[in-house]
Each structure stands twice: as structure tokens, then as C-alpha cells.
Design a protein around this motif. Sequence first.
Motif, PDB file in Angstrom:
ATOM      1  N   THR A 230       0.787  -1.422  -0.011  1.00  0.00           N
ATOM      2  CA  THR A 230      -0.129   0.068  -0.301  1.00  0.00           C
ATOM      3  C   THR A 230       0.642   1.465   0.537  1.00  0.00           C
ATOM      4  OG1 THR A 230      -1.067   0.953   0.757  1.00  0.00           O
ATOM      5  CG2 THR A 230       0.120  -0.088   2.384  1.00  0.00           C
ATOM      6  N   TYR A 231       0.335   2.181  -0.739  1.00  0.00           N
ATOM      7  CA  TYR A 231       0.850   3.765  -0.376  1.00  0.00           C
ATOM      8  C   TYR A 231       0.601   4.232   1.041  1.00  0.00           C
ATOM      9  CZ  TYR A 231       1.647   4.217  -5.062  1.00  0.00           C
ATOM     10  OH  TYR A 231       2.118   3.756  -6.781  1.00  0.00           O
ATOM     11  N   VAL A 232       1.436   4.262   1.800  1.00  0.00           N
ATOM     12  CA  VAL A 232       1.673   5.270   3.493  1.00  0.00           C
ATOM     13  C   VAL A 232       1.969   6.593   3.297  1.00  0.00           C
ATOM     14  CG1 VAL A 232       3.048   5.516   5.325  1.00  0.00           C
ATOM     15  CG2 VAL A 232       2.040   3.204   4.205  1.00  0.00           C
ATOM     16  N   LYS A 233       1.591   7.693   3.362  1.00  0.00           N
ATOM     17  CA  LYS A 233       0.903   9.321   3.011  1.00  0.00           C
ATOM     18  C   LYS A 233       1.229   9.688   4.490  1.00  0.00           C
ATOM     19  CE  LYS A 233      -0.628  13.587   0.115  1.00  0.00           C
ATOM     20  NZ  LYS A 233       0.748  13.277   0.125  1.00  0.00           N
ATOM     21  N   ASP A 234       2.566  10.078   4.440  1.00  0.00           N
ATOM     22  CA  ASP A 234       2.642  11.897   5.852  1.00  0.00           C
ATOM     23  C   ASP A 234       2.732  12.563   6.056  1.00  0.00           C
ATOM     24  OD1 ASP A 234       2.525  12.026   8.195  1.00  0.00           O
ATOM     25  OD2 ASP A 234       3.365  10.428   8.826  1.00  0.00           O
ATOM     26  N   LEU A 235       2.581  13.540   6.012  1.00  0.00           N
ATOM     27  CA  LEU A 235       3.196  14.537   5.414  1.00  0.00           C
ATOM     28  C   LEU A 235       3.386  14.909   4.299  1.00  0.00           C
ATOM     29  CD1 LEU A 235       4.852  14.974   9.137  1.00  0.00           C
ATOM     30  CD2 LEU A 235       1.911  16.476   8.429  1.00  0.00           C
ATOM     31  N   ASP A 236       4.942  15.011   4.092  1.00  0.00           N
ATOM     32  CA  ASP A 236       4.988  15.502   2.325  1.00  0.00           C
ATOM     33  C   ASP A 236       5.852  14.396   2.252  1.00  0.00           C
ATOM     34  OD1 ASP A 236       4.202  18.120   2.488  1.00  0.00           O
ATOM     35  OD2 ASP A 236       6.092  18.758   3.614  1.00  0.00           O
ATOM     36  N   ASN A 237       5.412  12.556   2.647  1.00  0.00           N
ATOM     37  CA  ASN A 237       6.102  11.773   2.679  1.00  0.00           C
ATOM     38  C   ASN A 237       5.315  10.640   2.347  1.00  0.00           C
ATOM     39  OD1 ASN A 237       9.401  12.269   3.380  1.00  0.00           O
ATOM     40  ND2 ASN A 237       8.502  12.382   5.672  1.00  0.00           N
ATOM     41  N   GLU A 238       6.134  10.059   1.195  1.00  0.00           N
ATOM     42  CA  GLU A 238       5.527   9.161   0.518  1.00  0.00           C
ATOM     43  C   GLU A 238       5.994   8.232   0.569  1.00  0.00           C
ATOM     44  OE1 GLU A 238       2.386   8.279  -3.561  1.00  0.00           O
ATOM     45  OE2 GLU A 238       1.247  10.185  -2.313  1.00  0.00           O
ATOM     46  N   TRP A 239       5.766   6.755   0.710  1.00  0.00           N
ATOM     47  CA  TRP A 239       6.285   5.588   0.811  1.00  0.00           C
ATOM     48  C   TRP A 239       5.112   4.486   0.247  1.00  0.00           C
ATOM     49  CZ3 TRP A 239       5.496   7.624   6.054  1.00  0.00           C
ATOM     50  CH2 TRP A 239       7.145   8.310   6.349  1.00  0.00           C
ATOM     51  N   ASN A 240       6.556   2.989  -0.818  1.00  0.00           N
ATOM     52  CA  ASN A 240       5.861   2.152  -0.902  1.00  0.00           C
ATOM     53  C   ASN A 240       5.719   1.371   0.216  1.00  0.00           C
ATOM     54  OD1 ASN A 240       4.714  -0.047  -2.002  1.00  0.00           O
ATOM     55  ND2 ASN A 240       5.292   0.104  -4.267  1.00  0.00           N
ATOM     56  N   VAL A 241       4.397   0.551   0.961  1.00  0.00           N
ATOM     57  CA  VAL A 241       4.801  -0.398   2.017  1.00  0.00           C
ATOM     58  C   VAL A 241       4.795  -1.456   1.696  1.00  0.00           C
ATOM     59  CG1 VAL A 241       4.492  -0.441   4.298  1.00  0.00           C
ATOM     60  CG2 VAL A 241       5.108   1.290   3.743  1.00  0.00           C
ATOM     61  N   LYS A 242       4.719  -2.746   2.582  1.00  0.00           N
ATOM     62  CA  LYS A 242       4.698  -4.047   2.087  1.00  0.00           C
ATOM     63  C   LYS A 242       4.372  -4.341   3.264  1.00  0.00           C
ATOM     64  CE  LYS A 242       7.152  -5.854  -1.632  1.00  0.00           C
ATOM     65  NZ  LYS A 242       9.113  -6.643  -1.960  1.00  0.00           N
ATOM     66  N   LEU A 243       3.256  -4.987   3.586  1.00  0.00           N
ATOM     67  CA  LEU A 243       2.311  -5.347   4.455  1.00  0.00           C
ATOM     68  C   LEU A 243       2.580  -7.326   5.021  1.00  0.00           C
ATOM     69  CD1 LEU A 243      -0.991  -3.486   5.327  1.00  0.00           C
ATOM     70  CD2 LEU A 243       1.673  -2.912   5.663  1.00  0.00           C
ATOM     71  N   PHE A 244       2.515  -7.682   5.812  1.00  0.00           N
ATOM     72  CA  PHE A 244       3.164  -9.393   6.273  1.00  0.00           C
ATOM     73  C   PHE A 244       2.328 -10.134   7.110  1.00  0.00           C
ATOM     74  CE2 PHE A 244       6.866  -8.383   4.723  1.00  0.00           C
ATOM     75  CZ  PHE A 244       7.150  -8.377   3.228  1.00  0.00           C
TER      76      PHE A 244
END
Length: 307
Positions: A230-244
Motif C-alpha cells: 500500500t502507499y503510506v502518505k504522511d505529511l510530505d512523505n509517501e512510501w510504498n510499504v509491504k504488509l506481512f
Amino acid sequence: MGTPDFAVGILDTIYKNNYEIVGVITSPDKPAGRGQKLSTSAVKEYALEKGLRLLQPTNLKDEDFLTELKSLNANLNVVVAFRMLPEVVWKMPVYGTFNLHASLLPQYRGAAPINWAIINGETKTGVTTFFIDDKIDTGEMILHKETEIKDNETVGELHDRLMQIGAEAVLDTLTIISNGDVKTTVQKEDKEIKTAYKLNKDNCKINWNKSGIEIYNLIKGLNPYPAAWTYVKDLDNEWNVKLFDVNFEKITHNLDLGKIITTKKEIKITTKDGFIHVLSLQFPGKRKMKSQELLNGIQLSESAIAL
């Protein structure tokens, strides 16, 4: 004939039961990783370790390959997680060619049957052996072996169980063919047949508009590989994060979908009908880690959201 770890478990069982393996066919070495170093298949590594004759054709219709394959004088081909064979290959042995497929055919024909059984919330699955024909996973069935899917089982755990069940199914099939006792069943076609589509970036992405149990099943069905993301957006940051590793808590709330709530020890994400509790995950450029471990190094704001 096979390529991944799943096929190694079957090959090892055949080998340990003293069947004569005249040849092993697997995929060519391929560049992998950042350095693009040549990577060998799990089946190749096993074959080399046991001193088995190895073929790695690029083109299964190549005349040189077909000549070498014929020279092996095999009376039966066993296929596990390989690729579609041309007719000249599957018709070559006197006893034909059978395939082990990790589903209860005709359900979940295709590339990723173990994943999709969990993603779709099935309660049972299994393996099927069948004689190969000119289509994908449609040939006449020899035998089924069935198993229950456990409530919290991940695709990695089910993969390992089906490899053992599949090894038993292959041995039973070899015995049936050896004894001349083969009685096959034609696969029936109907509208209820589900397909095990090839996994890609799009169908591994979490859709937070779905129910919590659907999201939970998707994450389980892709853990550990290739992993739901999923994309995780926080303030000015955005990451592509894998969940296990995750749990699902069904509960009524009025929070926005995908809202990320953190404490010092926990990460949970809102769904329409509850919370996905995230136990382990992976941020880009970092190793997979437990949520509590990640929270020691990364602080998410109250506006953090999964998209």
C-alpha cells in the motif's frame, strides 16, 4: 520438469523413492537483483547437487533440445511448476506426461493457485495430478488430494504443506501408472470455475475500500511472497510499504478509511468494518521488521494514511 522450490520437494521425493531420473529440465539461468548476476533455479541447484543430467532449453521446440530429450529415452514426464509444453514434448514418452497442480482442479487453473485460494477465502484446497493436453491445466485428472485451509494460514505455510501433499500425490500417481491402473476423469466446465491469475503489482495492491476480511485474506495470501502493498502518505512523505503478518479486528467506528493509528507498540489501519493490526511490514530500502521495531525508528503523525 520444474523450476521453483515447490518442484524441488517433489523431485526430492521421487529421487529418494529410487525412481530412475534420466533427466531434469528446468528454466535457463536469468539475471536477477541490482547486479544482474545470473540466478539459477532451485531445481537446477538440486539436480547439480545430486549429479542428475540437466537440460535448460530456451526454446522447447528447438531441434537440438528435442533430439537430446529423445535421447534420454524417458518413458514418463513429470511436470511441476514449469511452463506450457509443446505437443511434441508431452507426447514423447510412451506413458505420456502428467502434471502436479496445487489446486483441486478444475478450480484455480493458472499461475498462482495457492495464493488465490487464500485471497478468495477458501476453506479447503489440495493438489491434482492430470495428464497434460494442449491447453493450460485442463487435461484428464488422475487423482486429487484435499486439505483444509487453516484460519490464520499464510500462503507460505500452505505452500509448504501442499508440497508435502503433492509429493504423496506424485508417488501415488507413479504407482498407478506403473501398475497400469490409470482411470482418469474429464474436467467439467462451468461458470463457477475460478482462475488463478498471474500475480502482478496491481492485483497485489491493497484496496482499502474492501471489507476487512477481504483485505486480511489478500495480505495472508501474499505473505511472504510477493507481499501485499500500500502507499503510506504522511505529511510530505509517501512510501510504498509491504504488509506481512496482520490480524483483523471487526468493530464499528466512524474513522476515515486507511487511517493509520500508532502507539509505541502497535500499528493499526482502519477498514470500513474494523482494523487491520499490522504485526510486521517493510518500508522501501529497509528489511522486513516487526511493527514495534519500526516504531522505534520512525514516528508517524496523526495524519498518516494508507492509500
